[in-house]
Scaffold this motif. Structure first.
Motif, short mmCIF file in Angstrom:
data_model
loop_
_atom_site.label_atom_id
_atom_site.label_comp_id
_atom_site.label_asym_id
_atom_site.label_seq_id
_atom_site.Cartn_x
_atom_site.Cartn_y
_atom_site.Cartn_z
N LYS A 117 72.09 70.29 60.85
CA LYS A 117 72.12 70.09 59.40
C LYS A 117 70.97 70.90 58.79
CE LYS A 117 74.01 67.88 55.87
NZ LYS A 117 73.97 66.39 55.84
N THR A 118 71.28 71.78 57.87
CA THR A 118 70.29 72.62 57.21
C THR A 118 70.32 72.37 55.71
OG1 THR A 118 71.74 74.51 56.73
CG2 THR A 118 70.82 74.37 58.97
N ALA A 119 69.47 73.06 54.99
CA ALA A 119 69.46 72.93 53.54
C ALA A 119 70.78 73.42 52.94
CB ALA A 119 68.30 73.73 52.96
N ALA A 120 71.47 74.28 53.67
CA ALA A 120 72.76 74.83 53.22
C ALA A 120 73.94 74.06 53.81
CB ALA A 120 72.85 76.31 53.58
N GLY A 121 73.68 72.90 54.43
CA GLY A 121 74.74 72.13 55.05
C GLY A 121 74.77 72.33 56.56
N TRP A 122 75.82 71.86 57.21
CA TRP A 122 75.93 72.00 58.66
C TRP A 122 76.13 73.46 59.04
CZ3 TRP A 122 74.75 68.19 61.90
CH2 TRP A 122 74.80 66.88 61.43
N ASN B 179 73.52 62.55 65.09
CA ASN B 179 72.65 61.76 64.23
C ASN B 179 72.62 62.47 62.88
OD1 ASN B 179 70.93 63.93 64.57
ND2 ASN B 179 69.35 62.78 65.64
N SER B 180 71.63 62.22 62.06
CA SER B 180 71.66 62.77 60.71
C SER B 180 71.40 64.26 60.64
CB SER B 180 70.61 62.05 59.84
OG SER B 180 69.31 62.25 60.38
N THR B 181 70.89 64.87 61.73
CA THR B 181 70.52 66.28 61.67
C THR B 181 71.19 67.17 62.71
OG1 THR B 181 68.58 65.85 63.08
CG2 THR B 181 68.26 65.78 60.68
#
Length: 212
Positions: A149-154, A115-117
């Protein structure tokens, strides 16, 4: 917390994230995100490229702070649990071939759900170690990976590796050989679903594991 409990928590967090992302309650149906799945496949492809280059620092940079893994030691296939990024870096530096050897991975992702995260990947195939004398060692492998998914990308939060079959060696002509380098009579390599194994004509079974 035990390894099993930790993995269960990771999966539980994944499912809670799926349901939360769908905006529904406990009876929600999983909603796949094709865009996220494409991103996760690309993230995996980038990781495979880093492995091919043996770029340990870059590999470690793809890991989440809470990363954990159940690995297989390259030399003997024994399991090892790692829960620290620095320790993973140390382990990786022992994993890659040396002395003129090269490593090729024919592993492919046969399933990606995201999913998105969060994204879950299943892989299978062979890790092939090529040696200066022209022989190769095949290490059939199956693995699962969880990406967030994080603030720094996957980032990878968990890897789980397992042997998909006995390791074996072949000569420069791709004929299965024993530990002494002798061709195994009647033996040949067959590949099914990306995973290779040695069978002996008339027996239909795999040849013994060949390790140094």
């Amino acid at each position: 917390m035990s390894e099993v409990q930790d993995f269960g928590q990771n999966v539980g967090d994944f499912m809670r994230g799926v349901f939360a992302d769908s905006g529904a309650g406990d009876d929600a149906v999983f909603q796949r995100d094709a865009g996220a799945e494409g991103e996760v496949r690309g993230f995996l492809a980038d990781l495979q490229a880093l492995y091919a280059r043996g770029d340990v620092d870059a590999i470690v940079n793809t890991l989440a702070d809470n990363f954990s893994t159940y690995e297989l030691i390259a030399a003997n296939g024994r399991p090892v649990t790692i829960r620290d990024k620095a320790r993973m870096g140390e382990y990786l530096r022992t994993l890659f071939p040396s002395g003129g050897q090269t490593q090729i991975k024919s592993i492919t992702a046969n399933r990606v759900v995201a999913n998105s995260t969060l994204g879950l990947i299943n892989e299978e195939g062979d890790v092939v170690i090529s040696r200066p004398d022209g022989t190769k060692e095949h290490q059939p492998l199956r693995s699962s990976a969880l990406a967030a998914k994080t603030a720094a990308g996957w980032k990878w939060t968990h890897w789980h590796m397992s042997e998909a079959g006995p390791r074996f060696r072949v000569n420069a002509s791709s004929q299965p050989i024993d530990a002494n380098g002798n061709v195994i009579p009647g033996a040949r390599v067959v590949t099914e679903d990306g995973i290779s194994r040695v069978v002996i004509d008339g027996q239909g079974n795999s040849a013994p594991v060949q390790r140094d």
